[in-house]
Every structure is written in structure tokens, then in C-alpha cells.
Design a protein around this motif. Structure first.
Motif, PDB file in Angstrom:
ATOM      1  N   ASP A 184       0.885  -1.129  -0.094  1.00 48.32           N
ATOM      2  CA  ASP A 184      -0.037  -0.056   0.017  1.00 48.32           C
ATOM      3  C   ASP A 184       0.592   1.099  -0.008  1.00 48.32           C
ATOM      4  O   ASP A 184       0.618   2.336  -0.716  1.00 48.32           O
TER       5      ASP A 184
ATOM      6  N   GLN B 250      -2.701  -0.841   6.887  1.00 44.67           N
ATOM      7  CA  GLN B 250      -2.161  -1.039   5.688  1.00 44.67           C
ATOM      8  C   GLN B 250      -0.942  -1.529   5.447  1.00 44.67           C
ATOM      9  O   GLN B 250       0.040  -1.271   6.611  1.00 44.67           O
TER      10      GLN B 250
ATOM     11  N   ALA C 141      -7.156  -3.637   0.794  1.00 42.45           N
ATOM     12  CA  ALA C 141      -6.063  -4.226   0.800  1.00 42.45           C
ATOM     13  C   ALA C 141      -5.823  -5.750  -0.233  1.00 42.45           C
ATOM     14  O   ALA C 141      -4.825  -5.819  -0.708  1.00 42.45           O
TER      15      ALA C 141
END
Length: 395
Positions: free
Chosen positions: A3, A26, A370
Motif C-alpha cells: 500500500d 495497510q 487491501a
């Protein structure tokens, strides 16, 4: 697909990595070209077992409860108030200049703040417009004290006469009329009880965070899939020096371990009038470590080496503004920290900037799916290990 890719594992990058990993859940890959985390605050035990700072003394101080409370999640603290002496006319006197300094240098017995202020006023020289570092000092304390305390030190530190430097340089160092000999007067003055490196280790100890050391962003940027980038390195380097290099001053360090318990009476002694080095620091004052040996560091300012101090001159700020304009046009990249914003920040100010940037991220960057981010991160770990022999991946 990570991410976030964060370039630089100093305060700016590490604070943001922890916030993103813990608050946004993340995945983060944080990289650094050095072989360690912690940036310039990195400390270690040397061969003698003395805890020392690899890049010169770092003393934490802040007036911000929020910044202090945030870092307190990752360390216990040791109270420490830094004191600095300067070798002036063969005497060791307090820096910043205070009433004790004046009395010692001029063999006086000034007893009140008012008497000390009157002495300084009698030596101050009128300056029509305060523009340079020389103007700041001469207008407050006169030319003699300027020559003794500021001119030589500043010239060594910056490679420029104070008359060529922005007024902000010497404005950072106060002159006092009382007998307070602490270098800082902030509300919170502490050292991490077990060192800065331990604090960074705890900060980055999160399952969403991977760490790669000995890794240069330019070499790996196309190898690591990522959605967004946080860059804490030199902003001119990010843009391949399109408008030329931003000027910095650097430092060279000479670390010496001595077979004695103490070398000097305080943490740092400055040498404004003599020597090639600017100061000598002794770490056991800072850390409180009990050890039969001691380690000291000589600091030599340099025109070459790692970038430490942006040189505060108008033409340099104008050059930075060009890079800043490019940064504002660059999507999905956040520029944070000393080098990325070409500013001289104290450690607490970098932490504050990083926390403020995280608040902006929370407000403006939507949380995306995600998509099994953790399994992708594991795949990337294998990819990095296979493709980048010099990269060292931790966690």
C-alpha cells in the motif's frame, strides 16, 4: 503490492510507517540506503560497550505534550538537561551566553538580570536593518562577544561568514541575562532510556511493516509495486537534480574511546575560537551509562558528505521553491522531513510534521481494499530477496 513505500527510516518515515500500519491497517515497506534504522539519531554500543551516537549528539527536547506523548508509546525516558560550555580565552564558560558567562569573561560581579542587560546594551551596536546572522548578534550583544562566540563557530559550521547567512542561523541561539545554564529550556527534556535505536525498533515492530536496509530508492523503485510513496530523502535527488543541486553542509565525525571514566565536565564543549572541529561531545553525560571507559566525538564541518544542514540563503530557498512546485504536481507522493522540505528541523519538529502529514492523509487519502495485502507483502518479500542481493529485509 504494498500500500505504501516509505523512503527513509528516520523520524519522518518511521513515525508515518507506524501510524499507517496501526491506524489504517495497510501494508508498508520502509527502505533506507544505510545499514540501519533511525536515521541520524541512530545510536549503538561501540566496541568498548559504550552507548554512543553514530552521527553526533542527539538530545530530545520539546514543548509539545502531543509529540512527547506519542513517542512515549515506544520508549521510557531518562530526564536529561543538556549543558554546553565554550572554550573562550582559555576559560570554559556557559553557552548560550548568560550572566555567569559575562562575569567569568570580564571579571565582573553582576547580580541581577537588569545589570546583565545593561552591560549587554552598553556593548550592542545599532543596526538599521536586521538581515544577516551578523546583524542579529551585533545588534544585541556587540561586536566583541560576536567575535568570541559566534563568528568563528558559524564560519566553521557553514563555510560562510555570518554576514553571508540568513538571520535565522544565529537567531536560534539565545542570550540570557539570568544564570540558567541549560542549553534548552523546553518543557520536556529527556533521552530515550534505552537509546534511540531501541525506540525505533519498537516503533517499527508491526506485522504490516517490512524494513529493507542497504537499499537505494533509485535502484528499487521500479521493482517494488506500491500504491503511494512517502519520500523523506533530498527533494532535488528525487527529481534527478533537474534544476541543480540544493546546497548542504555536512559533518565528519571522529569517534574516540578513552580509558577513563570521564573526559569533560558536560555533554558538549564548543570551540568557537580555536581548532578545526566545532565541538567535542561525551555520551555518558547524555545516557547516564556507568562504564569504566568513555567515548567522545569530534565534529568537523564539511562541504562534502551526507546532507545535514540546508544552507539558509535566499538563492537556495528560491531553488527549493522550484522543486517544491514540482512536488505539488506529483501525484501519490508525499514529501516529509528535513531533506524533503529543505528545512532545518529539530527532532520533535520532524515528528510533529510527520504526525500532521498523517492527519492530512487520513482526511484526503481514501482507504482502499487491501486485497489480501499481507499475502501480497509476503510475496514481495520473496521477490525482493531474489532480485536485490544488496537489499536487507527485516521483520
Amino acid at each position: 503490492m504494498y500500500d505504501w513505500l516509505i523512503v527513509g527510516a528516520g523520524f519522518a518515515g518511521s513515525v508515518l510507517a507506524e501510524r499507517i500500519a496501526s491506524e489504517r491497517d495497510q501494508s508498508v515497506l520502509i527502505i533506507d540506503r544505510r545499514p540501519h534504522i533511525g536515521g541520524n539519531a541512530y545510536d549503538r554500543h561501540d566496541d568498548a560497550g559504550v552507548l554512543m551516537h553514530q552521527y553526533g549528539p542527539h538530545i530530545f527536547h520539546t514543548n509539545s505534550d502531543a509529540i512527547f506523548d506519542h513517542l512515549s508509546k515506544f520508549t521510557e525516558w531518562r530526564p536529561y538537561e543538556h549543558r554546553v560550555l565554550g572554550r573562550i580565552d582559555d576559560k570554559l564558560v556557559p553557552i548560550p551566553i548568560n550572566r555567569t558567562t559575562i562575569n567569568a569573561l570580564y571579571d565582573l560581579d553582576l547580580k541581577t538580570d537588569e545589570e546583565a542587560q545593561a552591560f549587554l546594551d552598553s556593548r550592542a551596536e545599532p543596526v538599521e536593518e536586521i538581515r544577516t546572522s551578523e546583524d542579529v548578534v551585533v545588534s544585541k550583544i556587540g561586536r566583541e562577544l560576536y567575535e568570541k562566540f559566534f563568528r568563528g563557530y558559524t564560519t566553521k559550521q557553514w563555510g560562510l561568514d555570518p554576514s553571508e547567512l540568513d538571520k535565522s542561523v544565529t537567531s536560534r541561539v539565545p542570550t540570557r541575562t539570568n544564570t540558567d545554564d541549560r542549553y534548552f529550556t523546553d518543557t520536556h527534556q529527556f533521552m530515550p532510556k534505552h537509546g534511540y535505536t531501541r525506540m525505533f525498533e519498537r516503533m517499527l515492530d508491526h506485522p504490516n511493516i517490512k524494513i529493507m536496509l542497504n537499499a537505494d530508492y533509485r535502484e528499487i523503485r521500479d521493482e517494488i509495486p506500491h500504491r503511494r510513496l512517502i519520500f523523506t530523502g533530498p527533494i532535488d535527488e528525487f527529481f534527478d537534480f533537474r534544476f541543480g543541486r540544493l546546497p548542504y553542509r555536512s559533518l565528519k565525525f571522529k569517534h574516540v574511546t578513552l580509558d577513563q571514566e570521564q573526559y569533560q565536565p558536560v555533554g558538549t564543549v564548543n570551540y568557537p575560537m580555536t581548532e578545526d572541529y566545532t565541538r567535542i561531545s561525551e555520551y555518558k553525560h547524555l545516557t547516564g551509562q556507568e562504564h569504566h571507559k568513555t567515548t567522545i566525538t569530534y565534529e568537523y564541518p564539511s562541504a562534502t558528505g551526507d546532507p545535514y544542514y540546508p544552507i539558509p540563503r535566499p538563492e537556495n530557498q528560491a531553488l527549493y521553491k522550484k522543486y517544491q512546485a514540482l512536488a505539488m504536481e506529483t501525484e501519490n507522493v508525499h514529501f516529509v522531513g528535513r531533506l524533503a522540505t529543505y528545512r532545518y528541523y529539530n527532532m520533535d519538529q520532524v515528528v510533529g510534521q510527520a504526525l500532521a502529514e498523517f492527519r492530512r492523509i487520513q482526511e484526503t487519502v481514501p482507504l482502499w481494499s487491501a486485497l489480501n495485502g499481507k499475502s501480497h507483502a509476503n510475496a514481495d518479500e520473496r521477490l525482493v530477496g531474489a532480485q536485490l542481493e544488496n537489499g536487507r529485509l527485516l521483520n
